[in-house]
Each structure stands twice: as structure tokens, then as C-alpha cells.
Design a protein around this motif. Structure first.
Motif, PDB file in Angstrom:
ATOM      1  N   PHE A  31       0.843  -1.192   0.000  1.00  0.00           N
ATOM      2  CA  PHE A  31       0.000   0.000   0.000  1.00  0.00           C
ATOM      3  C   PHE A  31       0.885   1.251   0.000  1.00  0.00           C
ATOM      4  N   GLY A  32       0.627   2.149  -0.945  1.00  0.00           N
ATOM      5  CA  GLY A  32       1.399   3.387  -1.027  1.00  0.00           C
ATOM      6  C   GLY A  32       2.783   3.235  -1.620  1.00  0.00           C
ATOM      7  N   LYS A  33       3.011   2.147  -2.342  1.00  0.00           N
ATOM      8  CA  LYS A  33       4.337   1.900  -2.922  1.00  0.00           C
ATOM      9  C   LYS A  33       4.796   3.059  -3.797  1.00  0.00           C
ATOM     10  N   TYR A  34       3.884   3.654  -4.553  1.00  0.00           N
ATOM     11  CA  TYR A  34       4.237   4.719  -5.488  1.00  0.00           C
ATOM     12  C   TYR A  34       3.805   6.098  -4.988  1.00  0.00           C
ATOM     13  N   VAL A  35       3.748   6.262  -3.674  1.00  0.00           N
ATOM     14  CA  VAL A  35       3.332   7.537  -3.069  1.00  0.00           C
ATOM     15  C   VAL A  35       4.414   8.025  -2.119  1.00  0.00           C
ATOM     16  N   PHE A  36       4.722   9.308  -2.200  1.00  0.00           N
ATOM     17  CA  PHE A  36       5.697   9.922  -1.299  1.00  0.00           C
ATOM     18  C   PHE A  36       4.969  10.269   0.000  1.00  0.00           C
ATOM     19  N   ASN A  37       4.703   9.222   0.801  1.00  0.00           N
ATOM     20  CA  ASN A  37       3.930   9.386   2.027  1.00  0.00           C
ATOM     21  C   ASN A  37       4.849   9.769   3.191  1.00  0.00           C
ATOM     22  N   ARG A  38       4.292   9.789   4.389  1.00  0.00           N
ATOM     23  CA  ARG A  38       5.068  10.258   5.541  1.00  0.00           C
ATOM     24  C   ARG A  38       6.280   9.366   5.820  1.00  0.00           C
ATOM     25  N   GLN A  39       6.101   8.082   5.587  1.00  0.00           N
ATOM     26  CA  GLN A  39       7.218   7.173   5.824  1.00  0.00           C
ATOM     27  C   GLN A  39       8.396   7.529   4.914  1.00  0.00           C
ATOM     28  N   LYS A  40       8.081   7.835   3.644  1.00  0.00           N
ATOM     29  CA  LYS A  40       9.154   8.194   2.711  1.00  0.00           C
ATOM     30  C   LYS A  40       9.664   9.608   2.971  1.00  0.00           C
ATOM     31  N   MET A  41       8.766  10.508   3.376  1.00  0.00           N
ATOM     32  CA  MET A  41       9.221  11.853   3.758  1.00  0.00           C
ATOM     33  C   MET A  41      10.254  11.763   4.876  1.00  0.00           C
ATOM     34  N   TYR A  42       9.956  10.950   5.863  1.00  0.00           N
ATOM     35  CA  TYR A  42      10.844  10.799   7.017  1.00  0.00           C
ATOM     36  C   TYR A  42      12.205  10.247   6.580  1.00  0.00           C
ATOM     37  N   LYS A  43      12.184   9.355   5.587  1.00  0.00           N
ATOM     38  CA  LYS A  43      13.426   8.725   5.128  1.00  0.00           C
ATOM     39  C   LYS A  43      14.250   9.652   4.248  1.00  0.00           C
ATOM     40  N   TYR A  44      13.598  10.409   3.379  1.00  0.00           N
ATOM     41  CA  TYR A  44      14.327  11.160   2.364  1.00  0.00           C
ATOM     42  C   TYR A  44      14.504  12.648   2.682  1.00  0.00           C
ATOM     43  N   ALA A  68      11.556  24.431   0.277  1.00  0.00           N
ATOM     44  CA  ALA A  68      11.126  23.779  -0.962  1.00  0.00           C
ATOM     45  C   ALA A  68      12.255  23.034  -1.657  1.00  0.00           C
ATOM     46  N   ASP A  69      13.468  23.631  -1.680  1.00  0.00           N
ATOM     47  CA  ASP A  69      14.589  22.969  -2.360  1.00  0.00           C
ATOM     48  C   ASP A  69      14.921  21.631  -1.711  1.00  0.00           C
ATOM     49  N   ALA A  70      14.909  21.598  -0.366  1.00  0.00           N
ATOM     50  CA  ALA A  70      15.227  20.351   0.337  1.00  0.00           C
ATOM     51  C   ALA A  70      14.147  19.302   0.093  1.00  0.00           C
ATOM     52  N   VAL A  71      12.885  19.736   0.084  1.00  0.00           N
ATOM     53  CA  VAL A  71      11.788  18.798  -0.182  1.00  0.00           C
ATOM     54  C   VAL A  71      11.900  18.264  -1.607  1.00  0.00           C
ATOM     55  N   ALA A  72      12.168  19.163  -2.563  1.00  0.00           N
ATOM     56  CA  ALA A  72      12.287  18.750  -3.964  1.00  0.00           C
ATOM     57  C   ALA A  72      13.435  17.757  -4.150  1.00  0.00           C
ATOM     58  N   ALA A  73      14.531  17.986  -3.456  1.00  0.00           N
ATOM     59  CA  ALA A  73      15.676  17.075  -3.577  1.00  0.00           C
ATOM     60  C   ALA A  73      15.326  15.687  -3.060  1.00  0.00           C
ATOM     61  N   GLY A  74      14.639  15.627  -1.935  1.00  0.00           N
ATOM     62  CA  GLY A  74      14.228  14.331  -1.397  1.00  0.00           C
ATOM     63  C   GLY A  74      13.240  13.628  -2.298  1.00  0.00           C
ATOM     64  N   MET A  75      12.297  14.387  -2.837  1.00  0.00           N
ATOM     65  CA  MET A  75      11.315  13.803  -3.771  1.00  0.00           C
ATOM     66  C   MET A  75      12.014  13.246  -5.000  1.00  0.00           C
ATOM     67  N   LYS A  76      12.936  14.024  -5.562  1.00  0.00           N
ATOM     68  CA  LYS A  76      13.634  13.583  -6.777  1.00  0.00           C
ATOM     69  C   LYS A  76      14.434  12.314  -6.518  1.00  0.00           C
ATOM     70  N   GLN A  77      15.116  12.263  -5.394  1.00  0.00           N
ATOM     71  CA  GLN A  77      15.902  11.066  -5.083  1.00  0.00           C
ATOM     72  C   GLN A  77      15.007   9.839  -5.013  1.00  0.00           C
ATOM     73  N   TRP A  78      13.884   9.957  -4.300  1.00  0.00           N
ATOM     74  CA  TRP A  78      12.959   8.826  -4.200  1.00  0.00           C
ATOM     75  C   TRP A  78      12.387   8.466  -5.567  1.00  0.00           C
ATOM     76  N   ALA A  79      11.952   9.486  -6.325  1.00  0.00           N
ATOM     77  CA  ALA A  79      11.325   9.240  -7.623  1.00  0.00           C
ATOM     78  C   ALA A  79      12.285   8.547  -8.579  1.00  0.00           C
ATOM     79  N   GLN A  80      13.537   8.986  -8.597  1.00  0.00           N
ATOM     80  CA  GLN A  80      14.499   8.370  -9.511  1.00  0.00           C
ATOM     81  C   GLN A  80      14.825   6.946  -9.083  1.00  0.00           C
ATOM     82  N   GLU A  81      14.862   6.696  -7.795  1.00  0.00           N
ATOM     83  CA  GLU A  81      15.066   5.323  -7.331  1.00  0.00           C
ATOM     84  C   GLU A  81      13.907   4.422  -7.756  1.00  0.00           C
TER      85      GLU A  81
END
Length: 750
Positions: A31-44, A68-81
């Protein structure tokens, strides 16, 4: 059956279900495999950035662009992975669909190469062309600038190779051009107004959340049959077609065994939906053949709307992988149930659900607490009724469209009159409060047991109210079920109107109660002794006034009856049936005041939305009319006259073989058919000409509102008349010549 139609039907029946393999994990694990949820926010995300972002999401803190820059960087890292190569701002323009423009994670590195990049600026804001989406005149064609802005309360997600960022969409001049922006404003207005009212009952409530649970109904049709019906392809519904001898009259499809091919589709859909955090819970056959339903667990309203829009898009993609097409039109087939999207609406806090009835078992133990709980429950029920009563016309306008107009009032769909069903117990409670002394303790009976005289079967727990399938806005235990929205629409339209109306009602309630408290606080009977406080009496008195005021909206009877239409008009409820006229309610003085006082939309935005709604109505009917004219002249008439020619040859052959008197007797039936075909095709040709002329005249009307009314009053009746003639010819012409797949083929999946 014609050779072409035979081949199409055979190919459709031969399609087999795909062998869908579920992930080896349990649903909770993917569940939520392709969603940048709180668990992934906490990690990235860095810890301080994570804390600030959660404060924005949970507490409504203003988004600080510095993070915003720090959030975008974490999102990009997760998305590219996860394999993403692009990103897009995903928004909901006034088209009832979604929009997206994909950009790659690349920029020049200044050395002749490329570098992956995704900055906070790109995350927070982009600039779609505001003049190319429906805008109701807010933007001219040469004024293209508009902005999409990140909504951090709805998590980003990945579809295929693209990171999708939920956003609002506004014009350069600041007006909302989408559904999300006014929805967020309406939810904020309800939060503020409801939290203020909650302080009468609880001093620990700091936030009120709107919950939404939608029920998505839909039809599935074999893709080959769909492709052989130009009307389905172009309009989403069958513009002609005689009903099947067997459809839903046996009640055997509802909750029946799900066909294997459909089960495979549902399984595939649910897996992909769960991976996107859409909490699918229920699936089943609906009443009509080939009709099904999917429903999720309740969610926060804004997120639920996003998930529904995402699901509708996902359904269409998954269905094609299984040889199906999804029909989300509210009435794709005449004579059987249409499809709705029931919106189950409720309010909750961190202390519980505000519309949940108090626990009667606790009443005896703590009478004062029970009275407070009952008063809380009644307050939010009555103010909901006040919102619906004062704006019943607007609520109908919020769900009205050219497509939903075909559904309302028939085959289990609610009528086009907004009323509310409460059930016997709640009705009696409101009547008692209206008539009794304020010092009495009012309670609701809890659920009761029903003993069944079968040893192996346990007692059933019976709810304290039944359901009314004809009620557009029914109380169903701890929520109201708004049954009128159509299956193809954005839930936000109804939720914007309902939540803004609720915010207005609660604000008015608090103002009047506060005034009464001040008045009663100077009276000895309310400030001394052991009786109820001035606050209690003030709330009761205002509730009594509101119970009397909103009484016309309460109706527990048969919403389909002709008597109800007359009674509803007598009560002052809106009974209009014309879609373009109903839409006018957005510009009622009461609607404009309500939207502006709650800061949900201003007059300019409302005028623009009306323009869009009237334009969408005109274009929808226009496409249907043009398609019907084409089908009539290029399918129905040629096929019918070809069959007529065969009959004429048969009659002529009879005359060559048999004596005149015998030939006349033997060919009498064919002569009758020849004459009927000639008369019906002649009427179709005349009606198509009249339809074309009606469109021409309507199209020359400059005012879009009047043009929509003309389409409703002059074009739609011609289409109904043409359909009648075509459906009659379908029953006359030899089956082997008829080129369009028939209802008996479309409605039953093999």
C-alpha cells in the motif's frame, strides 16, 4: 446478424481474462508503494525539513519556500530510485478531468552535457496556459498566463515514469480555474466554523476535518463492441438502441457472482490503486447488467477527491488491458439503472465523529454528559439540514449536467429535488426538541438486537434507522449520503457547495447562540440553581428555531411519486428540471453571499463557472446531436431501406409466382413492413433536418445561457423523437443487416 457485427461480437466473446498475479506481499505491505507518504518523507528529508512540512500538512502552517529545495531534492531522489524520469503538476481544470504536462529531470550542465535537476521552484509553482482550459471568460485567448501551485496536503505519486504533483490552478489575476482551490477554501471555512461551534461542547477540539467516502459506479463493455458503436465512442452513451428482452428485471445481477473477466479486471485495478494509496475496500455487481461498483475507506475530503480523479483515470487504462472499455457516463443505456457517485459526507475531530449519535448506554451513568453529547449531535445534524435547506437549489446545480440529467429521477437514482431522509428515531428526536421543555434530557435509542429463530444464526444488530433509496441526501448513521452526484464528475463540485453552505450555517448558528447567551446571562433563572446553564438554553432555543425553519427539507417518503413534486413545490423547494435553468442557482443572491462570506469564491469566479457549465452543456448536446444525425443518415436509413428493398423484391416475386389474390394475401405482412419503414425513414429524415435547423438557430444565440436553454428546449426533444423512430426500426429490420451492436450484446459479458 450482419457479418461485421457477428465478427465483432464473436471476437468480444472470445477474449479471455488476463492472468493477473498479485504481489506476493499482503496489501498492507505494498500500500502506497508509489506515493511519497510520511514514511518516505521521514526517510528522504532532513529531520527539520520533515517537521516543518508535517506542520504545514497537519496544522495549516504557511509553506515556507525556504524548505522547498530540500523537499524537492528528497522527492527527486525517491522518484528516480523508483524509475521516474519526468515530473508534472497534476491539476483539475473545469473539464471534469485532470491535466498534466510532463518535464524531464534534466538541465544543461554548462559543459555541453546534461544534469538531473528538480528545484524547489519547479516543485512549488509552474505556468500552464490558462486560456486553453475552460475559464468562463476570465482569460482571453491572448492572455495565457496562469499558475499551478503545489498542494502539500495531498501526497505526490508516481504513474509510469512520471512524478505527479497535486496542485491548484489559478489565473494570473488570482481567480480559481480549477476545483481544488475553492475546495480547499471551503474545507478551511468548515474547519473554522465547526471548531468554533465545538467549543460549546468540548474545550479540547482545535480542528474539524471533513471526511468523504465516494462510491464509484461504472459499466464495462467489451472493447470490440464499444468500437462498433460510434455513439459510445463519441458521447459515452448509446443515443439509440431498443432495450433487451432481459435486462435488470430479474434482479439477478445485483451482488451476484462477479464474472471471471471482470474479477480479473477488478483485481488488477485494486492492486494498482492500493499501490497509489487509494484505500479500495468494496467491490460488487450493481443492479444493471455490466454495472459494477468500487468504494474505498473514508478519507479526508481533499485527498478523497484526488484519489477519485486518479482512480477514474486508472480504471480506463486497466480496463483496456482486459479487453474492456469503462463507461462512466451517468446513463449509457436507456431503460436500466444509470451510474452515480454517492458522496458519503461527515465531520470529525480528534475526539470523534461529530455526526455520530451519542452512546445511549452511558446516559444513565452520566446524565449531564449524555445531554451534552446529544446536544452536540443534534446541533450538527440540524445545521447540516439548515445548509441543505437554504441552498437546496445550489446543491442541485452543483451536481447537474447534461449527462446526469438523464439519470436523475429514474431506476433507483434520486429525483431532481433535494430533500433529506432522517429516519423515524431522529425525526422523533427533532420533533421532541421542537415541542418539549428545554430541561428534558433527549436521547437516541441505540442499536437493538433482532432475534432470529434459527439456532445457528446469531442475533442481528439492527440500526436505529432504515434507508430511503429515493432520498438525495439521507442520514445513514454517522454521515449523510449525498446520492445525487453523477458517476463521471469531479466530487469537488458537490463538496464545494455543501461545505461552503455548512460553514455559513455554523457561523450563523454561533452568532445567534452567542447573542442569546449574552441575553440569558442576565436572567436569574439561567444563572442560579442546579439547572442547565444559559449556554444550554441558548443552544436549545436557536436549535428550535432552526428545526422549524428547515423542516421543509425533511422528507421520508417516496421521492419518485408525483405527489412529492407537488408537495416539494408547496414547501418552497426547487423542482426545476431544465439543466441550464438549474445552473442559474450559482448566481442567486443567497449563493453569492454565501460563497463570498465564506471566502470560497467571489462573484467573478461564480459567473465564470456558470459560463463554463452552460458551455459544457451546449457542447455535450451538440456533439450528441451531430452524432445522432450521422448515425441516422449513414447507418439507420441505409440499412432500413436495404431491408425494404429485399421486402419489395419478395413481394414482386410473390406476384410472379402466385395468382394475384393469393400473392396479395401472402405479401400483406411484407407490404405493411415496407410501408412502415418508408414512413419511419421519412420521419427520421425530416426530424434530422429539423434537428440541424434547431442547432443552427441555437448556435446563432450570442448569450451562452440562452443558447444552453435553446439546446435544452428545442434540440433535445428532436433527439428523443429520432431515437424513438430508430428504435422501432431496429425491431423491424432483419437482425443480419443491423450494423450496430444491440443491447442484448452490449449488456452481457461472456
Amino acid at each position: 446478424m450482419s457479418n461485421l457485427r457477428f465478427q465483432v461480437v464473436e471476437e468480444a466473446f472470445k477474449k479471455q481474462a488476463l492472468d493477473v498475479k498479485a504481489p506476493s506481499e499482503r496489501p498492507s505491505e505494498y500500500f502506497g508503494k508509489y506515493v511519497f507518504n510520511r514514511q518516505k518523507m521521514y526517510k528522504y528529508l532532513p529531520a527539520d525539513i520533515y517537521a516543518k512540512l508535517i506542520d504545514v500538512i497537519d496544522n495549516g502552517a504557511r509553506l515556507d519556500r525556504s524548505i522547498a529545495d530540500a523537499v524537492a531534492a528528497g522527492m527527486k531522489q525517491w522518484a528516480q530510485e523508483m524509475g521516474a524520469t519526468h515530473y508534472t503538476h497534476w491539476f483539475q481544470p473545469l473539464t471534469e478531468g485532470t491535466a498534466e504536462k510532463h518535464d524531464a529531470f534534466v538541465e544543461h550542465d554548462g559543459k555541453g552535457g546534461m544534469v538531473e535537476n528538480f528545484s524547489g521552484k519547479l516543485l512549488v509553482q509552474q505556468e500552464p496556459d490558462a486560456s486553453s482550459f475552460p475559464n468562463g471568460g476570465i482569460r482571453n485567448t491572448f492572455e495565457a498566463r496562469g499558475y499551478s501551485a503545489w498542494d502539500p496536503t495531498s501526497p505526490v505519486f508516481i504513474i509510469d515514469d512520471t512524478l505527479c504533483i497535486p496542485t491548484i490552478f489559478i489565473a494570473y489575476t488570482g481567480e480559481a480555474l480549477d476545483y481544488k482551490a475553492p475546495l480547499l477554501r471551503a474545507l478551511h471555512a468548515v474547519d473554522k466554523a465547526a471548531t468554533d461551534v465545538c467549543q460549546y461542547f468540548y474545550d479540547n477540539v482545535h480542528k474539524v476535518q471533513v471526511n468523504l467516502g465516494w462510491e464509484q459506479e461504472y459499466f464495462l463493455v467489451d472493447e470490440g463492441l464499444y468500437s462498433a458503436r460510434p455513439d459510445l465512442m463519441l458521447t459515452g452513451r448509446t443515443l439509440m438502441g431498443h432495450e433487451s428482452a432481459k435486462n435488470q428485471q430479474m434482479d439477478d445481477h445485483y451482488f451476484g457472482t462477479i464474472p471471471d473477466r471482470v474479477q480479473a479486471f477488478m483485481k488488477d485495478l485494486e492492486i494498482q490503486a492500493l499501490e497509489l494509496s487509494i484505500p479500495c475496500k468494496t467491490r460488487h455487481n450493481e443492479v444493471a447488467p455490466n454495472q459494477f461498483e468500487l468504494a474505498p475507506i473514508f478519507e479526508e475530503c481533499n485527498l478523497a477527491v484526488d484519489h477519485n480523479m486518479l482512480l477514474m483515470s486508472l480504471m480506463k487504462r486497466v480496463a483496456r488491458n482486459h479487453g474492456f472499455r469503462v463507461l462512466l457516463h451517468e446513463k449509457p443505456f436507456d431503460g436500466i439503472n444509470g451510474s452515480g457517485k454517492h458522496n458519503n459526507w461527515s465531520l470529525s475531530t480528534d475526539t470523534g465523529v461529530l455526526l455520530h449519535a451519542p452512546n445511549s448506554s452511558k446516559a444513565a451513568a452520566d446524565m449531564q454528559s449524555a445531554a451534552n453529547e446529544t446536544l452536540r449531535f443534534v446541533t450538527f445534524i440540524v445545521e447540516t439540514l439548515m445548509a441543505v435547506y437554504k441552498h437546496n437549489g445550489l446543491l442541485k446545480a452543483s451536481i447537474m449536467s447534461a449527462t446526469n440529467a438523464h439519470r436523475l429521477g429514474g431506476n433507483e437514482a434520486p429525483p431532481a429535488i433535494i430533500s433529506s431522509f432522517l429516519g423515524t428515531q431522529l425525526t422523533e428526536l427533532l420533533d421532541k426538541i421542537e415541542e418539549s421543555d428545554a430541561s428534558e434530557l433527549f436521547t437516541l435509542k441505540g442499536k437493538k438486537g433482532m432475534e432470529i429463530d434459527i439456532p445457528q444464526i446469531p442475533d442481528l444488530i439492527i440500526d436505529n434507522t432504515d434507508r430511503n433509496r429515493t432520498s438525495p441526501f439521507a442520514f445513514t448513521g454517522n454521515r449523510f449520503e449525498f446520492r445525487a452526484p453523477g458517476s463521471s464528475v469531479n466530487c469537488a463540485s458537490a463538496m464545494i457547495a455543501l461545505n461552503a453552505a455548512m460553514a455559513e450555517a455554523l457561523t450563523s448558528f454561533k452568532e445567534r447562540v452567542d447573542k442569546k447567551i449574552q441575553e440569558f446571562s442576565t436572567r436569574p433563572e439561567y444563572t442560579s440553581g442546579t439547572g442547565h446553564t444559559a449556554k444550554f438554553h441558548a443552544i436549545i432555543e436557536v436549535l428550535r428555531d432552526d428545526i422549524k425553519t428547515c423542516k421543509p427539507i425533511r422528507f421520508d417518503g417516496n421521492g419518485y411519486s408525483d405527489a412529492w413534486v407537488i408537495e416539494a413545490a408547496r414547501r418552497g423547494l426547487d423542482v426545476e428540471k431544465s439543466c441550464p435553468v438549474i445552473i442559474e442557482h450559482y448566481l442567486d443572491d443567497s449563493s453569492v453571499r454565501m460563497f463570498e462570506s465564506t471566502k470560497v469564491m467571489n462573484r467573478k469566479e461564480l459567473e465564470a463557472r456558470n459560463e463554463v457549465k452552460w458551455e459544457m452543456y451546449v457542447k455535450t448536446v451538440q456533439i450528441e446531436a451531430r452524432t445522432m444525425g450521422d448515425l441516422s443518415m449513414n447507418h439507420i436509413i441505409p440499412v432500413s431501406t436495404h431491408y425494404q428493398s429485399q421486402l419489395i423484391k419478395n413481394v414482386q416475386g410473390m406476384k410472379d409466382i402466385f395468382p394475384a389474390e393469393q400473392a396479395e394475401r401472402l405479401s400483406a405482412r411484407n407490404m405493411k413492413l415496407i410501408e412502415e419503414i418508408a414512413e419511419r425513414t421519412e420521419r427520421i429524415e425530416r426530424l434530422v433536418e429539423e434537428l440541424t435547423e434547431a442547432r443552427r438557430v441555437a448556435n446563432h444565440i450570442a448569450d451562452i445561457h440562452q443558447r444552453a436553454i435553446a439546446y435544452h428546449d428545442t434540440v433535445c426533444p428532436k433527439m428523443d423523437a429520432i431515437r424513438h423512430e430508430c428504435d422501432c426500426l431496429e425491431m423491424i429490420v432483419e437482425d443480419g443487416l443491423w450494423t450496430l451492436p444491440k443491447y442484448r450484446e452490449l449488456l452481457f459479458i461472456r
